[in-house]
Every structure is written in C-alpha cells, then in structure tokens.
Design an enzyme around this catalytic site. Structure first.
Site, PDB file in Angstrom:
ATOM      1  N   ARG A 151       0.749  -1.247  -0.214  1.00  0.00           N
ATOM      2  CA  ARG A 151       0.102  -0.056   0.116  1.00  0.00           C
ATOM      3  C   ARG A 151       0.842   1.501  -0.039  1.00  0.00           C
ATOM      4  NH1 ARG A 151      -5.463   0.223   3.563  1.00  0.00           N
ATOM      5  NH2 ARG A 151      -6.682   1.334   2.081  1.00  0.00           N
ATOM      6  N   GLU A 476      -4.915   4.182  -1.599  1.00  0.00           N
ATOM      7  CA  GLU A 476      -3.498   4.436  -1.131  1.00  0.00           C
ATOM      8  C   GLU A 476      -2.998   5.655  -0.363  1.00  0.00           C
ATOM      9  OE1 GLU A 476      -0.641   1.462  -3.434  1.00  0.00           O
ATOM     10  OE2 GLU A 476      -1.716   2.650  -4.721  1.00  0.00           O
TER      11      GLU A 476
END
Length: 578
Positions: A151, A476
């Site tokens: 991520r 993200e």
C-alpha cells in the site's frame, strides 16, 4: 484453478503454464473470487503456491489445495521496502529551501522483484517546489526476503522522508513546522486550500495555544501536534476488461470485470456505476468473479486505479447496450425495464457487451491531495501515549461512492499509523530470516489504537475532469499521511526535553544502541558494487544494517579482494559486521 490474488488471471495462467507441458498451458482456467485485503503482496506472491498446486494437480490427476500458515507466509515473503535517506539542505531564514541534495536507498531484499526507487522519487517531491532539488533513489539488495509492494510503496517512504526534512529545517530556523511547509509550497498549489480548511475545521490556532498552556502546566504529561500535507500522483497503467450481460427473462444484469475485489469496494462501485448508467435499481445488478475468459491479458489489481478503470469499462459497456436498446425503446410507450428487455430479447437483440479500458487511450493521470492534523499526549515516565484527535481531509473529486471512499481513507490512515508507531520487522542478523512471523510478536493496529476523536472528510465542492465520473481514487494516498502521528509524538517529546533542560538541537528518533552503532564518523553510506564484482543487482549492491536500513562502508575499507572468492569473503565480513 481458484486463486486468491491481486494479480491478473492471465499472469497466473502464464506462470503456472510455464510449470507444465506446453499442451497444458491453455487448458488452465483461473478464477479469482473476492479475497481478503492484499495491499500489493498478493500481486505476485500467490504464484508460489499456485504453481505448486498446478504441478501437483497435473502429476496426481486430482484437485490440489494449498493453505499456508501465517508463520510460513511471514517468513517466506518480504515486506514493505525499508528506506534510508541522506540529505543536505540550504534554507533561508523562513525555512524555504534554496538547495536540497538527497539520496534514498531502498532495501528490496534478495532480489528486485518489486523495485521502489522510481515510486520514492514520485513521493519525495510531495507538494513542494522542487526546482532547486537534486534527488537520487537507489534500490539495494540485501540478505532478507525479497521485499513486496505494500500500500503506497515507495511513495509513502518518499513523502515521509521529505516531511522529516521539513521538521529538521523547522528545528534549525526555529519556526513552526507548518509555516515552513507552507513556505515551500508553490503559491498556486491546490493543497493550500486544504491547509486553510483543516486549520479552520480543526481549530488549529486555538488548539496550539491550549496545547502550549497544557505543556507549561504539566511536567510529566506532554502534548504534541503536527500537520502533514500529501500529494499523491495517480497514473493509470495496463488494461481492464468488463463484460455486461442483461438477461431477457427478468431484466437482471451481471458484470464480470478484470479487477480483483480485495476489500476496496470495487464490486460495489462497479455495480453502482452500472445501475446508474442503465437507470435500473441496484439490486438488479450482480458481480461475477474474474476469470481468464472474461479478463484475458488484464493487468494486476494495484495502484488504487483498478476500481476506476473497471468502472470506466463498465460504463462503456452500458452505453453500448443503451445504444442497441434505443430503437426498441422508441417503438414502445414508456416501457418498464423488464418490458424493454423482454421485447429486445424477443427481437433477437444482442444483450451482451464488452469493453477494454486502456491506460493509453482512456486514462489520464491526475493528482490526489490531502492534509492531516494530529494531536497526541504522552506520559513521559512510561512512554505510553494516546492519539487524542486526528482531523483529515482528502480530495476524492466527486466521489463514486462516498461511504466506501471514507472507509478507504480511514483504513489507509490507520495502517499508516501502525507503520509509524509500533509495527517492526525484525530479521535474524546472520541469516536474514524474518523473526517477527506472527501476531504474538508482530503487532498491528487494534481498536484501542484508533484516535479518540477521528474526523475524516472528503473535500467538498471539487471535481476531477480527468477521472471516471469526475472522481478520484482513495485506496493508497491516506496511508502516506500516517507519519503525522510520528511527528506529533516528536513534538511532544521536544516539549519534555525543553523542561528537562536538554538541548533543542535536532536529534534522531531511534534506539540509543542503534545510534551508538551508526555514528556518522564510524560508518558512512556507500554503494559497494566495485568491491563485489561477482554480485550484480542493477549496479546497486550494498551491505545493509537490518534494523533501519542504514548502509555503511566499513566493509569496503576492510576488504579489497577481487576475484573468484571475492563474494565469499565479502559475505563473510558482512556476517561479522551484522
């Protein structure tokens, strides 16, 4: 083959076909249902178990299922690439950077499966004026498991690096770090609007006054506050298919797309978009698992852009179907959806449409902005702390699904919070084996780690003309604002050090024994490619201190061996150092 992974189905098909005789390659059908969170590592690492299952299934002539334990998963596969940054900066009295030279070293582990350097370069510029900067990023090989995308890979570390530098600058020029940050942002940057918004909604000025009064009145409890901006470049890549089918019997609609549902809400967004464009109730739309028939050649689910890409492909499918249905609708008088579809079916109309989203033709990159304001309180005697309040605003354009996007922002931030406070990967200093291999020794955020007052909102009255239905991705970016907790804690510690009569000079937030080991006069950073000619990794070879990724050249001084045994001697000395 049923596989829980983020990778595209054709990539799994190709890899597993490579393990089998040529005649078997195209007989492999890969189906990926919705899975648990992946965040990047499931793009590539499921191939290990999938390939093993494929080989065993061919040999045994029967289905094979493999489930790995948490310990095996944690030990076999690498984690987020750790980063060490060196920098030198010159600033004016207001903290505005006049020149900056920085080098980022990214530990990619034993192989460069998931290189991060380019992503780190994207992150370190953040929202600042980079016209006077010189930054180089280098991927470094070590004896640890090959690192995996996680991520916001690279971008998160790049943003954290420049925010650390901003804090250092503020300490030197004796200014509020927020003021230093604003001084380094171009005057026409859209993020300045978010600074004003969060200062107002978060009562920034009043809370700073209250915080200072609290710290003056309390010797052993100290508060800290920090405000961190985030600019996240969002490029499109690859291709994604969608197939929309309408059933003549009852007018229900099914969609199969090339993305993998991993908790990011892609199936919900695709269904909502489909229902919106077709003008039908949401409960008529269902999503089918991705497979190699409907999603051939599609790229991996990652980078936060898959939901938008699959929504775009779905929109185009729906437009194709509506165009086919237009003549049928014209000859009927205000038909219901079911009547329209039944008539079209009776007339032999094709009620299935497919479309491929192409990053080259359909996607245009854009930028996501965000700001986070964090307040903490720390017990100086015990080290225990509480995250009192977090205010966060993120630009999501005109959100496709606000509840999903709010959840994505909240989850991403909490993941970043854990990264910067208590999550810690520990490797065996000799073998490089991962020692933190289960939840008993690797701690992730729990309910009590959530800020006591957590206020997350999407920026109002904004639109993204480059996005799908004017939206922006949210998977993200918010993680990159998790470092705000780290800097708030540092601010609280600074207040405690002031009361204790300690110097207000800049200091490194690391364990005392680590700082002793890594003093600058004892170890300097250096790439060791010339010292180890028998080992090649894109010209970036280095011995790497496992704890915080510090690279040092003591080894280069002690060993000048070159030849057939150079690598063995280098490794022997490396093990002694570690």
């Amino acid at each position: 083959m049923l596989c829980l992974c983020e990778e595209s189905t054709w990539e799994a098909q190709l890899l597993n076909g490579a393990m089998l005789p040529t005649s078997c390659i195209y007989s492999i059908d890969v189906v990926v249902r919705r899975m648990g969170g992946g965040y990047g590592i499931k793009i590539t690492r499921p191939n290990f178990s999938a390939a093993g299952c494929a080989l065993a299934a061919m040999d045994l002539g029967r289905p094979v299922r493999m489930v790995m334990t948490m310990e095996a998963n944690m030990e076999a596969f690498g984690k987020r690439a750790e980063v060490f940054t060196t920098y030198e900066a010159g600033v004016d009295e207001g903290g505005t950077i006049q020149y900056l030279k920085a080098d980022l070293y990214e530990n990619v582990g034993s192989s460069t499966n998931d290189p991060n350097g380019e992503l780190a370069l994207s992150g370190i510029k953040n929202c600042y004026d980079v016209s006077k900067w010189s930054v180089i990023a280098k991927d470094v090989r070590t004896n640890t498991p090959s690192s995996a995308y996680m991520r916001g890979p690279g971008t998160n570390e790049g943003i954290a690096s420049i925010e650390y530098i901003m804090e250092h600058i503020a300490n030197v020029v004796k200014k509020d770090p927020t003021e230093v940050r604003i001084n380094n942002i171009p005057k026409d940057s859209p993020i300045l609007v978010l600074f004003d918004a969060i200062k107002k909604s978060g009562n920034y000025d009043k809370r700073r006054i209250s915080l200072n009064e609290f710290n003056k009145a309390n010797r052993w409890m100290k508060k800290g506050m920090s405000l961190v901006p985030m600019q996240f470049d969002m490029p499109y890549f690859g291709s994604f298919h969608a197939i929309v089918s309408i059933y003549g019997g009852d007018g229900t609609v099914t969609v199969s797309h090339g993305g993998i549902e991993g908790g990011q809400g892609i199936n919900t967004k695709v269904a909502q978009v489909c229902a919106y464009i077709l003008g039908v109730p949401l409960d008529l739309v269902s999503i089918k698992p991705s497979n190699t028939l409907t999603a051939a050649n599609d790229i991996a689910t990652g980078g936060s852009i898959t939901s938008e890409s699959c929504c775009y492909a779905t929109i185009q499918c729906c437009k194709i179907l509506l165009e086919r249905l237009a003549p049928v609708r014209a000859k009927l008088k205000n038909p219901t959806w079911q009547d329209l579809i039944m008539t079209a079916y009776t007339d032999g109309l094709d009620l299935v449409a497919s479309y491929m989203f192409s990053a080259t033709d359909d996607g245009k990159p854009y930028i996501v902005y965000g700001v986070a304001l964090c307040e903490v309180v720390i017990d100086i005697l015990t080290g225990q702390y509480l995250i009192v309040r977090v205010d966060l605003i993120e630009d999501a354009g005109k959100s496709l699904s606000p509840e999903i996007d709010i959840g994505q922002v909240e989850g991403a931030f909490i993941m970043g919070l854990g990264l910067w406070t208590f999550e810690d990967i520990i490797f065996d200093p000799v073998t490089g084996q991962t020692l933190t291999n289960r939840t008993w020794n690797y701690y992730v955020p729990g309910p009590e780690d959530i800020p006591m007052d957590f206020r997350v909102e999407l920026q109002k009255n904004v639109s993204n003309p480059l996005g799908v239905l004017r939206s922006k991705a949210t998977g993200e970016p918010a993680l990159c604002m998790g470092a705000v907790v780290y800097f708030a804690l540092m601010n609280a510690i600074n207040n405690a050090r002031k009361d204790a009569g300690a110097s207000d000079d800049w200091y490194a937030m690391m364990r005392g024994e680590e700082w002793k080991e890594l003093k600058e006069e004892e170890y300097k950073m250096e790439v060791l490619y010339e010292t180890c000619p028998a080992t090649v990794s894109n010209n970036w070879i280095s011995c790497y201190k496992q704890c915080h990724g510090l690279v040092f050249n003591k080894l280069a001084k002690d060993s000048a061996a070159v030849g057939p045994n150079a690598t063995d001697l280098w490794l022997e000395k490396l093990l002694k150092l570690l």
